[in-house]
Design a protein around this motif. Structure first.
Motif, PDB file in Angstrom:
ATOM      1  N   GLN A   1      -6.947  14.421 -19.782  1.00  0.00           N
ATOM      2  CA  GLN A   1      -5.858  13.632 -19.253  1.00  0.00           C
ATOM      3  C   GLN A   1      -5.630  12.236 -19.930  1.00  0.00           C
ATOM      4  N   VAL A   2      -7.108  11.517 -19.938  1.00  0.00           N
ATOM      5  CA  VAL A   2      -7.232  10.284 -20.692  1.00  0.00           C
ATOM      6  C   VAL A   2      -6.785  10.386 -22.124  1.00  0.00           C
ATOM      7  N   ALA A   3      -6.631  11.362 -22.939  1.00  0.00           N
ATOM      8  CA  ALA A   3      -6.076  11.607 -24.207  1.00  0.00           C
ATOM      9  C   ALA A   3      -4.620  11.555 -24.141  1.00  0.00           C
ATOM     10  N   ALA A   4      -4.102  12.281 -23.006  1.00  0.00           N
ATOM     11  CA  ALA A   4      -2.734  12.435 -23.070  1.00  0.00           C
ATOM     12  C   ALA A   4      -2.085  10.969 -22.715  1.00  0.00           C
ATOM     13  N   VAL A   5      -2.669  10.138 -21.712  1.00  0.00           N
ATOM     14  CA  VAL A   5      -2.504   9.041 -21.254  1.00  0.00           C
ATOM     15  C   VAL A   5      -2.303   7.867 -22.402  1.00  0.00           C
ATOM     16  N   LEU A   6      -3.295   7.974 -23.228  1.00  0.00           N
ATOM     17  CA  LEU A   6      -3.634   6.963 -24.320  1.00  0.00           C
ATOM     18  C   LEU A   6      -2.938   7.598 -25.638  1.00  0.00           C
ATOM     19  N   ASN A   7      -2.456   8.673 -25.768  1.00  0.00           N
ATOM     20  CA  ASN A   7      -1.826   9.405 -26.787  1.00  0.00           C
ATOM     21  C   ASN A   7      -2.713   9.452 -27.933  1.00  0.00           C
ATOM     22  N   VAL A   8      -4.226   9.861 -27.731  1.00  0.00           N
ATOM     23  CA  VAL A   8      -4.881  10.109 -28.830  1.00  0.00           C
ATOM     24  C   VAL A   8      -5.394  11.437 -28.816  1.00  0.00           C
ATOM     25  N   SER A   9      -6.098  11.875 -29.573  1.00  0.00           N
ATOM     26  CA  SER A   9      -6.730  13.312 -29.589  1.00  0.00           C
ATOM     27  C   SER A   9      -7.813  13.487 -28.566  1.00  0.00           C
ATOM     28  N   ARG A  10      -8.072  14.508 -28.178  1.00  0.00           N
ATOM     29  CA  ARG A  10      -9.499  14.803 -27.249  1.00  0.00           C
ATOM     30  C   ARG A  10     -10.555  14.361 -27.888  1.00  0.00           C
ATOM     31  N   ALA A  11     -10.703  14.523 -28.996  1.00  0.00           N
ATOM     32  CA  ALA A  11     -11.978  14.026 -29.719  1.00  0.00           C
ATOM     33  C   ALA A  11     -12.147  12.696 -29.683  1.00  0.00           C
ATOM     34  N   SER A  12     -10.821  11.873 -29.922  1.00  0.00           N
ATOM     35  CA  SER A  12     -11.063  10.385 -29.853  1.00  0.00           C
ATOM     36  C   SER A  12     -11.354   9.831 -28.498  1.00  0.00           C
ATOM     37  N   ALA A  13     -10.836  10.697 -27.488  1.00  0.00           N
ATOM     38  CA  ALA A  13     -11.100  10.334 -26.069  1.00  0.00           C
ATOM     39  C   ALA A  13     -12.589  10.502 -25.716  1.00  0.00           C
ATOM     40  N   TYR A  14     -13.116  11.590 -26.026  1.00  0.00           N
ATOM     41  CA  TYR A  14     -14.511  11.706 -25.783  1.00  0.00           C
ATOM     42  C   TYR A  14     -15.480  10.603 -26.573  1.00  0.00           C
ATOM     43  N   GLU A  15     -15.055  10.147 -27.934  1.00  0.00           N
ATOM     44  CA  GLU A  15     -15.636   8.985 -28.303  1.00  0.00           C
ATOM     45  C   GLU A  15     -15.491   7.914 -27.452  1.00  0.00           C
TER      46      GLU A  15
END
Length: 72
Positions: A20-34
């Motif tokens: 959900q953070v990835a979707a909100v920030l419009n970044v990939s899941r991998a970037s959100a995990y980083e």
């Protein structure tokens, strides 16, 4: 996996998953995990899940926007 789509901040859950953070920030899941593993990012462990409190995420975003305005 279900795609998360939110049209307003009010629709966000109190605690967001990394996806959900990835979707909100419009970044990939991998970037959100980083990001979630960075010490200045407001992620926390609940059991074995990484979650992000909505209010802390919004404050983190506001702080980043303010920093960029100062560097203008």
């Amino acid at each position: 996996m279900k795609k998360n789509s939110f049209t307003s901040v009010e629709e966000l859950p109190i605690m967001l998953s990394v996806s959900q953070v990835a979707a909100v920030l419009n970044v990939s899941r991998a970037s959100a995990y980083e990001l979630a593993h960075c010490k200045n990012f407001p992620a926390m462990l609940v059991g074995c899940r990484i979650v992000v409190p909505k209010d802390k995420l919004l404050a983190w975003i506001e702080a980043r926007v303010a920093m960029n305005e100062l560097c203008g």
